[in-house]
Design an enzyme around this catalytic site. Structure first.
Site, PDB file in Angstrom:
ATOM      1  N   HIS A  17     -15.098  53.621  26.785  1.00 39.58           N
ATOM      2  CA  HIS A  17     -14.689  53.055  28.074  1.00 39.58           C
ATOM      3  C   HIS A  17     -15.067  53.938  29.256  1.00 39.58           C
ATOM      4  O   HIS A  17     -14.447  53.868  30.317  1.00 39.58           O
ATOM      5  CB  HIS A  17     -13.177  52.773  28.070  1.00 39.58           C
ATOM      6  CG  HIS A  17     -12.803  51.613  27.207  1.00 39.58           C
ATOM      7  ND1 HIS A  17     -12.771  50.311  27.660  1.00 39.58           N
ATOM      8  CD2 HIS A  17     -12.483  51.560  25.900  1.00 39.58           C
ATOM      9  CE1 HIS A  17     -12.421  49.502  26.668  1.00 39.58           C
ATOM     10  NE2 HIS A  17     -12.252  50.240  25.582  1.00 39.58           N
ATOM     11  N   HIS A 104      -6.946  55.432  12.261  1.00 37.90           N
ATOM     12  CA  HIS A 104      -7.884  55.586  13.364  1.00 37.90           C
ATOM     13  C   HIS A 104      -8.095  57.072  13.629  1.00 37.90           C
ATOM     14  O   HIS A 104      -7.569  57.924  12.910  1.00 37.90           O
ATOM     15  CB  HIS A 104      -7.353  54.862  14.617  1.00 37.90           C
ATOM     16  CG  HIS A 104      -8.413  54.113  15.369  1.00 37.90           C
ATOM     17  ND1 HIS A 104      -9.456  54.750  15.991  1.00 37.90           N
ATOM     18  CD2 HIS A 104      -8.589  52.796  15.586  1.00 37.90           C
ATOM     19  CE1 HIS A 104     -10.231  53.846  16.575  1.00 37.90           C
ATOM     20  NE2 HIS A 104      -9.734  52.652  16.336  1.00 37.90           N
ATOM     21  N   ASP A 357     -13.457  43.882  16.249  1.00 35.12           N
ATOM     22  CA  ASP A 357     -14.127  43.016  15.282  1.00 35.12           C
ATOM     23  C   ASP A 357     -13.217  42.821  14.080  1.00 35.12           C
ATOM     24  O   ASP A 357     -12.733  43.807  13.512  1.00 35.12           O
ATOM     25  CB  ASP A 357     -15.440  43.651  14.810  1.00 35.12           C
ATOM     26  CG  ASP A 357     -16.495  43.683  15.892  1.00 35.12           C
ATOM     27  OD1 ASP A 357     -17.241  42.701  16.003  1.00 35.12           O
ATOM     28  OD2 ASP A 357     -16.571  44.690  16.626  1.00 35.12           O
TER      29      ASP A 357
END
Length: 409
Positions: A17, A104, A357
């Site tokens: 980002h 993650h 996704d």
């Protein structure tokens, strides 16, 4: 590190980002006619928002070449390229201020660096792979033009849905009742060999899933949609073939061809497995049936009658097709509430937002192709430099014939 390669060196930069992502490519040979469209075709295959099977993040992923070319020709100097992040939503990740997302990189990045990107996984995000794909497209452009190298990847499974056995890579099998332990069927069926020899990207891209088999692709689509509807995710495998690679590539002992290939593939986000040639299936087969026997080709050179080795022997390419398979785990980012803990250990419920996704394998196809191209390109430049250096020496006439490559008839 963020740099890959020895002579063809690629350094990627950017977070998911920030303002842009991209790469600097050092070591590209001068004189290569190159246009942005040669790179864009692969970035377009990788970009988000292609279908209802991918993240809805809307990015054009247009490449901007910054240096290293004039009048559409490479100068031999570093090529810089960037792709702008246009659809940034850092506010979607405010919950990661309190919670490390399960499976993650939030927690491990914090443990390693003492700080982390505030949104979207930072460098662990698949957004980072844009630089790899762009650099791989440049490498592949050279390889195709000079050596006719062809690299084609396709989706071979999603969840428990696999290509039919006749079209699939080798898989582990259980001993059936009445079956001899040493009995084995050639893992490379005629159909799979034909697929490896003939599959094209155009054929692969006819299917949204990038699985080149209509019935299987339809089942995969349903499986991915089901995961998406449940705000869940699912994993899969990608199979890749590299054709027309010269023999002699690979640097024993630690930079063998398959070692570099595994390094490249397992550096892709969400990868958990790699196998080349017969892979794990080769562990079930006696050497007398696994060995690739040599035969004389029409041009007098030696080739193998089978290719269980996957085009690599002793860590060095033998000129046969190179085929391998990569396993991608189910994406860690899901939108289901998850019972987990905050950074201070306080139990809680994480309801992650953001876009992701439901299955990464359809978009992973060009990433796999790009990393494969980087491996071939780098090892090719290393081998060519060795051959050039050796060619400058006077001929050696004192060696016995058994130590010298015989001339083909």
């Amino acid at each position: 590190m963020s740099t890959f390669g020895t002579l063809f060196r690629v350094t990627t930069y950017g977070e998911s980002h920030c303002a842009s992502v991209g790469a600097i490519i050092d070591g590209c040979p001068p004189g290569l006619v190159l246009d942005a469209k040669d790179i864009q075709v692969q970035l377009t295959r990788r970009r988000p928002g292609q279908s209802n099977l991918t993240t809805p993040r809307s990015e054009k992923d247009l490449v901007h070449l910054q240096s290293g070319l004039e009048h559409g020709v490479t100068l031999g100097t570093p090529i810089a390229l960037l792709v702008k992040n246009e659809d940034q939503r850092p506010h979607d990740y405010s919950e990661t201020d309190l919670y490390p997302r399960p499976s993650h990189a939030d927690y491990t990045y914090l443990e390693k660096y003492g700080l982390k990107a505030s949104s979207g996984g930072g460098r662990s995000s698949a957004r980072e792979t844009i630089g790899r794909v762009a650099a791989g497209a440049i490498a592949e452009h050279y390889l195709k033009k000079v050596y006719g190298v062809e690299i084609v990847a396709f989706v071979s499974s999603v969840g428990k849905i696999h290509l039919p056995d006749s079209l699939a890579p080798p898989s582990l099998t259980s001993l059936k009742e009445g079956e001899e332990e040493d009995e084995v069927v050639d893992a490379l069926s005629p159909e799979f060999r034909k697929l490896l020899a003939t599959i094209t990207r155009e054929e692969v891209d006819k299917y949204t899933t990038r699985c080149p088999h209509q019935e299987t692709s339809d089942k995969m689509t349903s499986r991915i949609i089901r995961a998406k509807d449940k705000q869940d995710s699912i994993g899969g495998t990608v199979t890749c073939v590299i054709r027309n690679v010269p023999s002699g590539l690979g640097e024993p002992c630690f930079d063998k061809f398959e070692a570099k290939l595994a390094h490249a593939m397992l550096s892709i986000p969400a990868t958990k497995a790699f196998e080349i040639g017969s892979g794990f299936r080769g562990t079930e087969v006696p050497g007398s049936k696994h060995n690739d026997m040599f035969v004389k080709a029409d041009d007098g050179s030696l080739v193998t009658s089978t290719n269980w080795s996957g085009g690599v022997q002793g860590g060095i390419t033998n000129g046969a097709d190179i085929y391998f398979r990569i396993g991608f785990k189910s994406p860690a980012t899901i939108s289901q509430p998850q019972e987990t803990a905050q950074y201070d250990g306080t139990p809680g419920t994480l309801a992650a937002r953001g876009r992701h996704d439901p299955c990464v394998v359809p978009r992973a196809v060009p990433i796999v192709e790009g990393m494969a191209a980087l491996v071939v390109m780098d090892l090719l430049l290393i081998q060519n430099s060795r051959k050039t250096a050796a060619s400058l020496l006077p001929p050696v006439t004192t060696l016995p014939p058994t130590m010298v490559m015989p001339k083909t008839q």
